[in-house]
Motif scaffolding. Sequence first.
Motif, PDB file in Angstrom:
ATOM      1  N   ILE A  29      27.095  49.913  55.321  1.00 28.03           N
ATOM      2  CA  ILE A  29      25.749  50.273  54.881  1.00 28.03           C
ATOM      3  C   ILE A  29      25.832  51.322  53.778  1.00 28.03           C
ATOM      4  O   ILE A  29      25.162  51.212  52.746  1.00 28.03           O
ATOM      5  CB  ILE A  29      24.899  50.789  56.064  1.00 28.03           C
ATOM      6  CG1 ILE A  29      24.710  49.699  57.113  1.00 28.03           C
ATOM      7  CG2 ILE A  29      23.537  51.277  55.561  1.00 28.03           C
ATOM      8  CD1 ILE A  29      24.093  50.198  58.410  1.00 28.03           C
ATOM      9  N   PHE A  30      26.668  52.316  53.967  1.00 32.61           N
ATOM     10  CA  PHE A  30      26.834  53.405  53.006  1.00 32.61           C
ATOM     11  C   PHE A  30      27.371  52.880  51.678  1.00 32.61           C
ATOM     12  O   PHE A  30      26.977  53.343  50.607  1.00 32.61           O
ATOM     13  CB  PHE A  30      27.786  54.446  53.601  1.00 32.61           C
ATOM     14  CG  PHE A  30      27.636  55.822  53.048  1.00 32.61           C
ATOM     15  CD1 PHE A  30      26.637  56.658  53.490  1.00 32.61           C
ATOM     16  CD2 PHE A  30      28.516  56.302  52.096  1.00 32.61           C
ATOM     17  CE1 PHE A  30      26.499  57.944  52.992  1.00 32.61           C
ATOM     18  CE2 PHE A  30      28.400  57.583  51.587  1.00 32.61           C
ATOM     19  CZ  PHE A  30      27.381  58.411  52.042  1.00 32.61           C
ATOM     20  N   GLY A  31      28.281  51.900  51.737  1.00 30.98           N
ATOM     21  CA  GLY A  31      28.891  51.363  50.529  1.00 30.98           C
ATOM     22  C   GLY A  31      28.032  50.377  49.776  1.00 30.98           C
ATOM     23  O   GLY A  31      28.078  50.315  48.547  1.00 30.98           O
ATOM     24  N   LEU A  32      27.261  49.574  50.485  1.00 34.22           N
ATOM     25  CA  LEU A  32      26.439  48.565  49.812  1.00 34.22           C
ATOM     26  C   LEU A  32      25.196  49.156  49.160  1.00 34.22           C
ATOM     27  O   LEU A  32      24.683  48.600  48.193  1.00 34.22           O
ATOM     28  CB  LEU A  32      26.023  47.461  50.795  1.00 34.22           C
ATOM     29  CG  LEU A  32      27.094  46.457  51.203  1.00 34.22           C
ATOM     30  CD1 LEU A  32      26.506  45.428  52.173  1.00 34.22           C
ATOM     31  CD2 LEU A  32      27.706  45.762  50.005  1.00 34.22           C
ATOM     32  N   THR A  33      24.702  50.246  49.668  1.00 31.00           N
ATOM     33  CA  THR A  33      23.476  50.831  49.132  1.00 31.00           C
ATOM     34  C   THR A  33      23.801  51.895  48.088  1.00 31.00           C
ATOM     35  O   THR A  33      24.888  52.455  48.085  1.00 31.00           O
ATOM     36  CB  THR A  33      22.631  51.458  50.261  1.00 31.00           C
ATOM     37  OG1 THR A  33      23.406  52.457  50.916  1.00 31.00           O
ATOM     38  CG2 THR A  33      22.199  50.413  51.278  1.00 31.00           C
ATOM     39  N   PRO A  34      22.849  52.178  47.185  1.00 29.06           N
ATOM     40  CA  PRO A  34      23.084  53.249  46.204  1.00 29.06           C
ATOM     41  C   PRO A  34      23.379  54.572  46.909  1.00 29.06           C
ATOM     42  O   PRO A  34      22.780  54.889  47.938  1.00 29.06           O
ATOM     43  CB  PRO A  34      21.763  53.312  45.431  1.00 29.06           C
ATOM     44  CG  PRO A  34      21.173  51.951  45.579  1.00 29.06           C
ATOM     45  CD  PRO A  34      21.579  51.485  46.943  1.00 29.06           C
ATOM     46  N   MET A  76      19.320  42.875  44.134  1.00 23.07           N
ATOM     47  CA  MET A  76      18.109  43.183  43.366  1.00 23.07           C
ATOM     48  C   MET A  76      17.077  42.066  43.517  1.00 23.07           C
ATOM     49  O   MET A  76      15.874  42.334  43.611  1.00 23.07           O
ATOM     50  CB  MET A  76      18.456  43.414  41.894  1.00 23.07           C
ATOM     51  CG  MET A  76      19.169  44.736  41.676  1.00 23.07           C
ATOM     52  SD  MET A  76      19.728  45.016  40.003  1.00 23.07           S
ATOM     53  CE  MET A  76      18.203  45.093  39.117  1.00 23.07           C
ATOM     54  N   ILE A  77      17.534  40.830  43.571  1.00 22.51           N
ATOM     55  CA  ILE A  77      16.626  39.700  43.776  1.00 22.51           C
ATOM     56  C   ILE A  77      15.993  39.782  45.161  1.00 22.51           C
ATOM     57  O   ILE A  77      14.788  39.558  45.324  1.00 22.51           O
ATOM     58  CB  ILE A  77      17.376  38.365  43.566  1.00 22.51           C
ATOM     59  CG1 ILE A  77      17.769  38.213  42.098  1.00 22.51           C
ATOM     60  CG2 ILE A  77      16.547  37.187  44.045  1.00 22.51           C
ATOM     61  CD1 ILE A  77      18.724  37.070  41.815  1.00 22.51           C
ATOM     62  N   ILE A  78      16.798  40.125  46.172  1.00 27.15           N
ATOM     63  CA  ILE A  78      16.270  40.280  47.537  1.00 27.15           C
ATOM     64  C   ILE A  78      15.241  41.407  47.571  1.00 27.15           C
ATOM     65  O   ILE A  78      14.160  41.257  48.148  1.00 27.15           O
ATOM     66  CB  ILE A  78      17.413  40.551  48.534  1.00 27.15           C
ATOM     67  CG1 ILE A  78      18.312  39.332  48.677  1.00 27.15           C
ATOM     68  CG2 ILE A  78      16.866  40.964  49.901  1.00 27.15           C
ATOM     69  CD1 ILE A  78      19.595  39.584  49.445  1.00 27.15           C
ATOM     70  N   THR A 111      17.606  49.451  45.870  1.00 27.93           N
ATOM     71  CA  THR A 111      17.652  50.182  47.140  1.00 27.93           C
ATOM     72  C   THR A 111      17.115  49.324  48.271  1.00 27.93           C
ATOM     73  O   THR A 111      17.745  49.207  49.335  1.00 27.93           O
ATOM     74  CB  THR A 111      16.843  51.491  47.039  1.00 27.93           C
ATOM     75  OG1 THR A 111      17.377  52.281  45.982  1.00 27.93           O
ATOM     76  CG2 THR A 111      16.902  52.273  48.327  1.00 27.93           C
ATOM     77  N   MET A 112      15.973  48.693  48.056  1.00 26.96           N
ATOM     78  CA  MET A 112      15.370  47.864  49.108  1.00 26.96           C
ATOM     79  C   MET A 112      16.233  46.651  49.417  1.00 26.96           C
ATOM     80  O   MET A 112      16.484  46.333  50.582  1.00 26.96           O
ATOM     81  CB  MET A 112      13.971  47.416  48.687  1.00 26.96           C
ATOM     82  CG  MET A 112      13.285  46.529  49.703  1.00 26.96           C
ATOM     83  SD  MET A 112      13.114  47.266  51.340  1.00 26.96           S
ATOM     84  CE  MET A 112      11.807  48.409  51.036  1.00 26.96           C
ATOM     85  N   GLY A 113      16.722  45.974  48.391  1.00 28.62           N
ATOM     86  CA  GLY A 113      17.527  44.773  48.616  1.00 28.62           C
ATOM     87  C   GLY A 113      18.856  45.073  49.277  1.00 28.62           C
ATOM     88  O   GLY A 113      19.283  44.357  50.186  1.00 28.62           O
ATOM     89  N   SER A 114      19.522  46.134  48.835  1.00 29.28           N
ATOM     90  CA  SER A 114      20.822  46.460  49.421  1.00 29.28           C
ATOM     91  C   SER A 114      20.675  46.944  50.863  1.00 29.28           C
ATOM     92  O   SER A 114      21.489  46.603  51.718  1.00 29.28           O
ATOM     93  CB  SER A 114      21.543  47.510  48.579  1.00 29.28           C
ATOM     94  OG  SER A 114      20.789  48.693  48.502  1.00 29.28           O
ATOM     95  N   LEU A 119      21.433  45.984  56.461  1.00 26.80           N
ATOM     96  CA  LEU A 119      20.908  46.036  57.835  1.00 26.80           C
ATOM     97  C   LEU A 119      20.945  44.664  58.500  1.00 26.80           C
ATOM     98  O   LEU A 119      21.173  44.559  59.711  1.00 26.80           O
ATOM     99  CB  LEU A 119      19.485  46.600  57.837  1.00 26.80           C
ATOM    100  CG  LEU A 119      19.371  48.088  57.524  1.00 26.80           C
ATOM    101  CD1 LEU A 119      17.903  48.503  57.485  1.00 26.80           C
ATOM    102  CD2 LEU A 119      20.156  48.934  58.500  1.00 26.80           C
ATOM    103  N   ALA A 120      20.736  43.610  57.708  1.00 26.72           N
ATOM    104  CA  ALA A 120      20.814  42.256  58.265  1.00 26.72           C
ATOM    105  C   ALA A 120      22.250  41.912  58.666  1.00 26.72           C
ATOM    106  O   ALA A 120      22.473  41.217  59.660  1.00 26.72           O
ATOM    107  CB  ALA A 120      20.282  41.244  57.254  1.00 26.72           C
ATOM    108  N   LEU A 121      23.226  42.404  57.898  1.00 29.63           N
ATOM    109  CA  LEU A 121      24.629  42.116  58.195  1.00 29.63           C
ATOM    110  C   LEU A 121      25.238  43.044  59.239  1.00 29.63           C
ATOM    111  O   LEU A 121      26.314  42.769  59.766  1.00 29.63           O
ATOM    112  CB  LEU A 121      25.461  42.205  56.906  1.00 29.63           C
ATOM    113  CG  LEU A 121      25.220  41.143  55.858  1.00 29.63           C
ATOM    114  CD1 LEU A 121      26.039  41.443  54.607  1.00 29.63           C
ATOM    115  CD2 LEU A 121      25.549  39.762  56.397  1.00 29.63           C
ATOM    116  N   SER A 122      24.573  44.147  59.542  1.00 28.20           N
ATOM    117  CA  SER A 122      25.135  45.164  60.439  1.00 28.20           C
ATOM    118  C   SER A 122      25.547  44.651  61.809  1.00 28.20           C
ATOM    119  O   SER A 122      26.674  44.933  62.247  1.00 28.20           O
ATOM    120  CB  SER A 122      24.148  46.320  60.608  1.00 28.20           C
ATOM    121  OG  SER A 122      24.057  47.030  59.429  1.00 28.20           O
TER     122      SER A 122
END
Length: 167
Positions: A29-34, A76-78, A111-114, A119-122
Motif C-alpha cells: 500500500i505504501f509503495g503503490l500510493t504517492p 490514474m484511469i481507475i 491518489t484515489m486510483g492507487s 486496498l482491493a489487492l490487500s
Amino acid sequence: MFVFAKLLKALHSDAGPWSLAFGIMLGMIFGLTPLIKLHNLIILFVVLFCRVNLSTFILSWGVFSALALILDPMMMIIGEAILTSENLQSIWTSFYNTGFGRLSQFYNTLTMGSLALSLALSPLVLIVSRILVVKYREHFLAWVEQWRILQIIKGSRVYQMYQRFGG
C-alpha cells in the motif's frame, strides 16, 4: 543487499508469518500510493506501533514503488473513473468540503486510483504472502541453511559481532 539480508533473517527468525505478511501488505500500500499523503502517515504509524516486520515492509515498499511506475497510468484511469462517477459526485463534493477531505487529497486521480487498487489487492497480498512465508519455512529453510556461503558468513567475526550487538 542489507535489506535482503534482513529479509532472510526475518524469514529464518521466530517472527510470526502474519507479522511478515502484514509487513508485505502494508509495504505494498505504501509503495503503490504517492509517498507524501495522509494515508501513508497512518500506515507508517501502524507499522511502527504494531508488531509488523520492518524488513518486509521496507523491501516490499521498494518493490511496489518500482511497480507503481509501471501501473501509474492504469491507477490514474481507475481514480478518474471513481471520482467522475455520477453516483458518487455528491459524496465527493461533501467530502472535499471538509478539512479532512482536502487534507487527504483523495480528489487527486492518482491518489484515489492507487489507494483503491492497493486496498482491493490487500487481502490477496496478505494471504498469499503468509502462505509463501509458511511454505518457505517448511520446504526451503533447511536447504538454505546448508548453503556454504551462508555458513561462511555465519562463521565470520563480523556476523558474530553483529549478532551480539543486537543485529
